[in-house]
Motif scaffolding. Structure first.
Motif, PDB file in Angstrom:
ATOM      1  N   PRO A 188      14.930  -8.770 -37.933  1.00  0.00           N
ATOM      2  CA  PRO A 188      14.225 -10.165 -37.232  1.00  0.00           C
ATOM      3  C   PRO A 188      14.151 -10.111 -35.847  1.00  0.00           C
ATOM      4  O   PRO A 188      13.620 -11.070 -35.083  1.00  0.00           O
ATOM      5  N   ARG A 189      14.719  -8.914 -35.223  1.00  0.00           N
ATOM      6  CA  ARG A 189      15.180  -9.161 -33.519  1.00  0.00           C
ATOM      7  C   ARG A 189      14.783  -7.667 -33.100  1.00  0.00           C
ATOM      8  O   ARG A 189      14.983  -6.574 -33.791  1.00  0.00           O
ATOM      9  N   VAL A 190      14.267  -7.819 -31.983  1.00  0.00           N
ATOM     10  CA  VAL A 190      14.057  -6.497 -31.394  1.00  0.00           C
ATOM     11  C   VAL A 190      14.280  -6.539 -29.621  1.00  0.00           C
ATOM     12  O   VAL A 190      14.491  -7.723 -29.179  1.00  0.00           O
ATOM     13  N   ILE A 191      14.827  -5.433 -29.267  1.00  0.00           N
ATOM     14  CA  ILE A 191      15.622  -5.348 -27.974  1.00  0.00           C
ATOM     15  C   ILE A 191      14.647  -4.296 -27.278  1.00  0.00           C
ATOM     16  O   ILE A 191      14.070  -3.211 -27.880  1.00  0.00           O
ATOM     17  N   ALA A 192      14.616  -4.163 -26.088  1.00  0.00           N
ATOM     18  CA  ALA A 192      13.672  -3.295 -25.247  1.00  0.00           C
ATOM     19  C   ALA A 192      14.417  -3.117 -23.638  1.00  0.00           C
ATOM     20  O   ALA A 192      15.086  -4.000 -23.467  1.00  0.00           O
ATOM     21  N   ALA A 231       6.451  -9.534 -29.893  1.00  0.00           N
ATOM     22  CA  ALA A 231       7.466 -10.440 -30.408  1.00  0.00           C
ATOM     23  C   ALA A 231       6.911 -11.736 -30.633  1.00  0.00           C
ATOM     24  O   ALA A 231       7.202 -12.152 -31.917  1.00  0.00           O
ATOM     25  N   ALA A 232       6.182 -12.255 -29.537  1.00  0.00           N
ATOM     26  CA  ALA A 232       5.591 -13.608 -29.798  1.00  0.00           C
ATOM     27  C   ALA A 232       4.576 -13.531 -30.862  1.00  0.00           C
ATOM     28  O   ALA A 232       4.468 -14.400 -31.750  1.00  0.00           O
ATOM     29  N   LEU A 233       4.140 -12.396 -31.044  1.00  0.00           N
ATOM     30  CA  LEU A 233       2.652 -12.267 -32.060  1.00  0.00           C
ATOM     31  C   LEU A 233       3.167 -12.053 -33.340  1.00  0.00           C
ATOM     32  O   LEU A 233       2.905 -12.868 -34.329  1.00  0.00           O
ATOM     33  N   PHE A 234       4.315 -11.440 -33.786  1.00  0.00           N
ATOM     34  CA  PHE A 234       5.153 -11.251 -34.973  1.00  0.00           C
ATOM     35  C   PHE A 234       6.339 -12.025 -35.281  1.00  0.00           C
ATOM     36  O   PHE A 234       6.874 -12.185 -36.250  1.00  0.00           O
ATOM     37  N   GLY A 235       6.353 -12.892 -34.237  1.00  0.00           N
ATOM     38  CA  GLY A 235       7.575 -14.108 -34.335  1.00  0.00           C
ATOM     39  C   GLY A 235       8.927 -13.390 -34.503  1.00  0.00           C
ATOM     40  O   GLY A 235       9.901 -13.952 -35.315  1.00  0.00           O
ATOM     41  N   LEU A 236       9.158 -12.573 -33.699  1.00  0.00           N
ATOM     42  CA  LEU A 236      10.328 -11.807 -33.530  1.00  0.00           C
ATOM     43  C   LEU A 236      11.329 -12.227 -32.322  1.00  0.00           C
ATOM     44  O   LEU A 236      10.730 -12.483 -31.409  1.00  0.00           O
ATOM     45  N   GLU A 237      12.513 -12.377 -32.782  1.00  0.00           N
ATOM     46  CA  GLU A 237      13.613 -12.620 -31.427  1.00  0.00           C
ATOM     47  C   GLU A 237      13.498 -11.484 -30.674  1.00  0.00           C
ATOM     48  O   GLU A 237      13.489 -10.137 -30.991  1.00  0.00           O
ATOM     49  N   CYS A 238      13.323 -11.845 -29.348  1.00  0.00           N
ATOM     50  CA  CYS A 238      13.247 -10.530 -28.257  1.00  0.00           C
ATOM     51  C   CYS A 238      14.151 -10.701 -27.208  1.00  0.00           C
ATOM     52  O   CYS A 238      14.149 -11.641 -26.594  1.00  0.00           O
ATOM     53  N   VAL A 239      14.932  -9.713 -26.829  1.00  0.00           N
ATOM     54  CA  VAL A 239      15.830  -9.750 -25.805  1.00  0.00           C
ATOM     55  C   VAL A 239      15.479  -8.416 -25.103  1.00  0.00           C
ATOM     56  O   VAL A 239      15.478  -7.218 -25.629  1.00  0.00           O
ATOM     57  N   LEU A 289       7.289 -10.882 -11.156  1.00  0.00           N
ATOM     58  CA  LEU A 289       6.193 -11.553 -11.904  1.00  0.00           C
ATOM     59  C   LEU A 289       6.178 -11.056 -13.236  1.00  0.00           C
ATOM     60  O   LEU A 289       6.034 -11.955 -14.027  1.00  0.00           O
ATOM     61  N   ASN A 290       6.646  -9.863 -13.751  1.00  0.00           N
ATOM     62  CA  ASN A 290       6.855  -9.662 -15.153  1.00  0.00           C
ATOM     63  C   ASN A 290       8.024 -10.281 -15.621  1.00  0.00           C
ATOM     64  O   ASN A 290       8.127 -10.242 -16.875  1.00  0.00           O
ATOM     65  N   VAL A 291       9.242 -10.486 -15.074  1.00  0.00           N
ATOM     66  CA  VAL A 291      10.226 -11.219 -15.366  1.00  0.00           C
ATOM     67  C   VAL A 291       9.762 -12.784 -15.786  1.00  0.00           C
ATOM     68  O   VAL A 291       9.771 -13.040 -16.932  1.00  0.00           O
ATOM     69  N   VAL A 292       8.668 -13.168 -15.136  1.00  0.00           N
ATOM     70  CA  VAL A 292       8.615 -14.641 -15.582  1.00  0.00           C
ATOM     71  C   VAL A 292       7.431 -14.475 -16.695  1.00  0.00           C
ATOM     72  O   VAL A 292       7.539 -15.330 -17.540  1.00  0.00           O
ATOM     73  N   ARG A 293       6.614 -13.410 -16.797  1.00  0.00           N
ATOM     74  CA  ARG A 293       5.501 -13.365 -17.771  1.00  0.00           C
ATOM     75  C   ARG A 293       6.573 -13.200 -19.072  1.00  0.00           C
ATOM     76  O   ARG A 293       6.081 -13.795 -20.169  1.00  0.00           O
ATOM     77  N   MET A 294       7.873 -12.201 -19.196  1.00  0.00           N
ATOM     78  CA  MET A 294       8.412 -12.315 -20.340  1.00  0.00           C
ATOM     79  C   MET A 294       8.948 -13.581 -20.833  1.00  0.00           C
ATOM     80  O   MET A 294       8.987 -13.769 -21.773  1.00  0.00           O
ATOM     81  N   ALA A 353      10.582 -14.137 -24.428  1.00  0.00           N
ATOM     82  CA  ALA A 353      11.825 -13.308 -24.432  1.00  0.00           C
ATOM     83  C   ALA A 353      12.922 -13.744 -23.589  1.00  0.00           C
ATOM     84  O   ALA A 353      12.822 -14.393 -22.774  1.00  0.00           O
ATOM     85  N   THR A 354      14.076 -13.199 -23.892  1.00  0.00           N
ATOM     86  CA  THR A 354      15.220 -13.616 -22.949  1.00  0.00           C
ATOM     87  C   THR A 354      15.362 -12.151 -22.202  1.00  0.00           C
ATOM     88  O   THR A 354      15.289 -11.106 -22.710  1.00  0.00           O
ATOM     89  N   VAL A 355      15.259 -12.251 -20.619  1.00  0.00           N
ATOM     90  CA  VAL A 355      15.371 -11.216 -19.946  1.00  0.00           C
ATOM     91  C   VAL A 355      16.952 -11.193 -19.599  1.00  0.00           C
ATOM     92  O   VAL A 355      17.350 -12.333 -18.940  1.00  0.00           O
TER      93      VAL A 355
END
Lengths: 440, 273
Positions: free
Chosen positions: A115-119, A134-142, A155-160, A165-167
């Motif tokens: 249920p969770r992905v990290i990157a 993660a948004a598309l598949f309903g996964l928790e994302c860090v 800019l990309n931090v804000v997008r995430m 996602a949690t950055v």
């Protein structure tokens, strides 16, 4: 299991699974052994399942905007003295090639029931792509991102964050991509049962370099067909920027077995090869184990990893994927470099001549081509260059680093801190060209 | 050469476990980062640990990117590297510990061993009087080259076992390990969470079905109570982060005393079972 079934180019790999010649392998703590075995299995199953390919294809087309165009950049060609065909990954959803890999690995994550992905992310492009999937598949994302990179790619931090996602800004070490990878690995070791580590580059322990290559190969599958249809025949060279090397390996994959096509990877040389402030791993590094595989890395005589430097957060990494190390060691690939200054030149000229604001990463490839392409490849050579991402994320950083004033500061008086800091005396009239060595 | 080095590393380690067993307790294995807070104090800390009852020492050779370590050991590594200390300096400090009558193992990452060359690294560790080595990011599947060199120099190689390891892997880990098998006490990195008995006890029992080597538990053991708990089912108890923290907090000159105080507590813990 045989290497053949996992690999797209069996005869180019040695018999040992997960190795490219002597590079590759699985140098990871025992705690990850189960997850890697599970991933190898899930990947094999997916490869054998037509539904996987069908869903991937549907997502690539209808969600991701593929195929991306192959575009003859005439004005850039004229300036470079070679014929430049841009593979427009910058036009793909999320603004870079990163989604190609992420969508495939998100499907694998679902197949593994996690249920969770990290990157990890450097420039934020892979983080944004992962947050998107993660948004598309309903996964928790860090997403782990070096604190220094959070600053220069805000800019990309804000997008995430907008994507849910949690950055996590990483304050350890050099506070850039390598430290983000360390922190993601630590998370993975801790949460491996619930979590897939969605590695964004063609690096890490087996099977990641192979999975990422196979998922990014769509770039060269498309460009092979497009080039034949639009230009006729095959190009003289395929060029891509190399950090960890995901867009490059995808751009090269289909051409590796076509010896007439030169394969050229452009690394980020920062302030120059030999300056001590560079990220040109293959040019300057040595064989070493880093982040789960044996490859080439920037390490000192003791094996301590040296800080890399590049104006581009996405290439600011002291390692490189093992398949690139292998292509370099066999001579099949040529790995050269472009400095920060070359990249800024490429950034500016691609914008001015083609109306395409490139990411700083592929701007290295453009910069190299403008400065050395004609001499290296011959007058009028036909080149496919992967425009791996768009440059919106880099605008603030470029204004600050290069000291270009495009008129914003004047128009708004006290400008944003990013604009105010760097340009100082380099201010020129709006519409005019910028500082000395960057002048076209 | 001290008399201890006339035995190979595995035999010295086996003796240490056997001695603890005759005292009806688990062996206490103490980790500290080499040259932390500096070379002289580091030596004093190891000596203090042995005086206070450590049976076996692990000496960490710092690496810039320690993937298996939490914040405490990361910071210690960083501190030592920023002081400009090289692996050669660390080996020199380690060689100064040879008078201690406990087997000492190096703990570091494969990048350090590999960059130096396995053969040279094994030579240097043996010459420094070490009994063995632990490389947490070198799994059995990649270990062949290292094992050849380690065996040649009489060095034990301790492999890690995890609750996610398959029986097939545990069998290989038991077969390839020498000295002991290191059962990880939780899923995670050093010094962050506490040992999980629910995961660890079954793991220790599984490892025992594959090997006669002692099984020691590390990662997540931090104090007397957790040492006592682990000592009920394991042959050895490994403590790292909390000792490094004790060495690092407060006035540097007090580091050996703080280490000794904690080791005494832990030693009491491993005998409580």
């Amino acid at each position: 299991m045989s290497t053949t079934s996992l690999s797209g180019s069996p005869e180019l790999e040695t018999a040992r699974e997960g190795y490219f010649g002597r590079f590759g392998g699985q140098y990871v703590p025992e705690a990850l052994s189960g997850a890697l075995t599970q991933l190898v299995g899930a990947w094999h199953d997916a490869q054998a399942d037509p539904a996987f390919e069908a869903e991937l294809d549907d997502l690539r087309r209808n969600y991701g905007g593929r195929p991306t165009p192959l575009y003859l950049a005439s004005r850039l060609s004229e300036e470079a003295g070679v014929e430049v065909w841009l593979k427009r990954e910058d036009l793909a959803h999320t603004g870079s090639h990163k989604l190609n890999n992420v969508v495939g690995q998100a499907l694998l994550t679902r197949r593994m029931g996690k249920p969770r992905v990290i990157a990890e992310t450097g420039a934020g492009q892979h983080g944004v792509a992962t947050a998107t999937a993660a948004a598309l598949f309903g996964l928790e994302c860090v997403v782990y991102m070096g604190a220094e990179d959070c600053r220069r790619q805000r800019l990309n931090v804000v997008r995430m964050q907008l994507l849910g996602a949690t950055v996590v800004p990483v304050e350890s070490g050099t506070r850039t991509l390598k430290d983000a990878i360390n922190e993601a690995m630590r998370d993975w070791v801790t949460n491996v049962d619930s979590t897939h580590y969605l590695i964004g580059s063609a690096m890490g322990p087996h099977p990641f370099p192979t999975i990422v290559r196979e998922l990014q190969k769509i770039i060269s599958i498309e460009s092979t067909e497009q080039f034949a249809a639009q230009a006729g025949g095959i190009p003289d060279a395929v060029i891509a920027c190399v950090g960890g090397g995901s867009n490059a390996i995808g751009s090269f994959a289909e051409w590796i077995e076509v010896p007439e096509v030169r394969i050229i990877g452009i690394e980020a040389a920062g302030e120059g090869v030999g300056s001590g402030r560079s990220a040109a791993t293959i040019s300057e590094g040595r064989e070493a184990v880093l982040h789960g595989s044996r490859s080439i890395a920037l390490v000192d005589d003791d094996g301590q990893v040296l800080p890399a430097h590049s104006v581009s957060a996405g290439l600011d990494y002291p390692g490189v994927g093992p398949e690139h190390a292998w292509l370099a060691s066999t001579g099949r690939g040529t790995y050269l470099s472009a400095t920060d200054e070359d990249a800024l030149h490429g950034f500016r000229r691609t914008s001015e001549l083609e109306g395409i604001i490139p990411a700083l990463e592929p701007a290295h490839a453009v910069g190299w081509l403008l400065r050395h392409g004609k001499a290296e490849l011959g007058d009028g050579a036909r080149v496919v260059l992967t425009m791996s991402g768009r440059g919106d994320k880099d605008v603030d950083e470029v204004v600050e680093v290069a000291g270009w004033d495009v008129g914003v500061a004047k128009a708004f008086g006290a400008a944003s801190p990013g604009v105010q800091d760097g340009h100082g005396e380099a201010t020129v009239e709006p519409g005019g060209a910028a500082g000395t060595e960057l002048q076209p | 050469m001290t008399p201890a080095t006339s035995l190979d590393g595995s035999a010295r380690i086996a003796e240490a476990f056997a001695r603890a067993k005759t005292e009806d307790r688990a062996a206490l294995i103490v980790y500290l980062t080499a040259c932390y807070p500096d070379a002289a104090l580091s030596k004093a800390c190891f000596e203090a640990a042995v005086d206070a009852g450590a049976d076996i020492l692990e000496v960490g050779i710092p690496f810039s990117d320690p993937m298996m370590d939490g914040p405490v050991i990361q910071a210690a590594n960083q501190h030592v590297l920023e002081a400009g200390t090289t692996v050669t300096d660390q080996l020199e400090m380690i060689a100064s510990l040879r008078h201690l009558e406990v087997p000492t193992l190096a703990m570091t990452y494969v990048t350090i061993a590999d960059t130096r060359g396995y053969a040279r690294f094994a030579d240097e560790l043996a010459e420094a009087g070490l009994a063995g080595v632990i490389l947490p990011d070198l799994p059995i599947s990649e270990a062949e080259g290292w094992l050849t060199e380690a065996t040649r120099r009489g060095l034990a190689t301790v492999f890690l076992a995890s609750s996610v390891s398959t029986d097939e892997r545990l069998e290989a880990i038991g077969r390839r390990s020498s000295g002991w098998v290191y059962a990880t006490g939780l899923m995670g990195v050093t010094g962050v969470k506490s040992v999980s008995a629910a995961l660890t006890r079954p793991l220790v029992e599984r490892v025992r079905t594959h090997t006669d080597l002692p099984v020691a538990v590390g990662i997540g053991v931090r104090d007397r109570a957790s040492a006592a708990e682990v000592a009920r089912y394991a042959d050895g108890v490994i403590v790292g982060s909390s000792i490094v923290r004790a060495a690092g907090e407060g006035d540097p000159s007090g580091a050996p005393d703080r280490v000794a105080a904690l080791v005494r507590e832990l030693r009491a813990g491993v005998a409580e079972r």
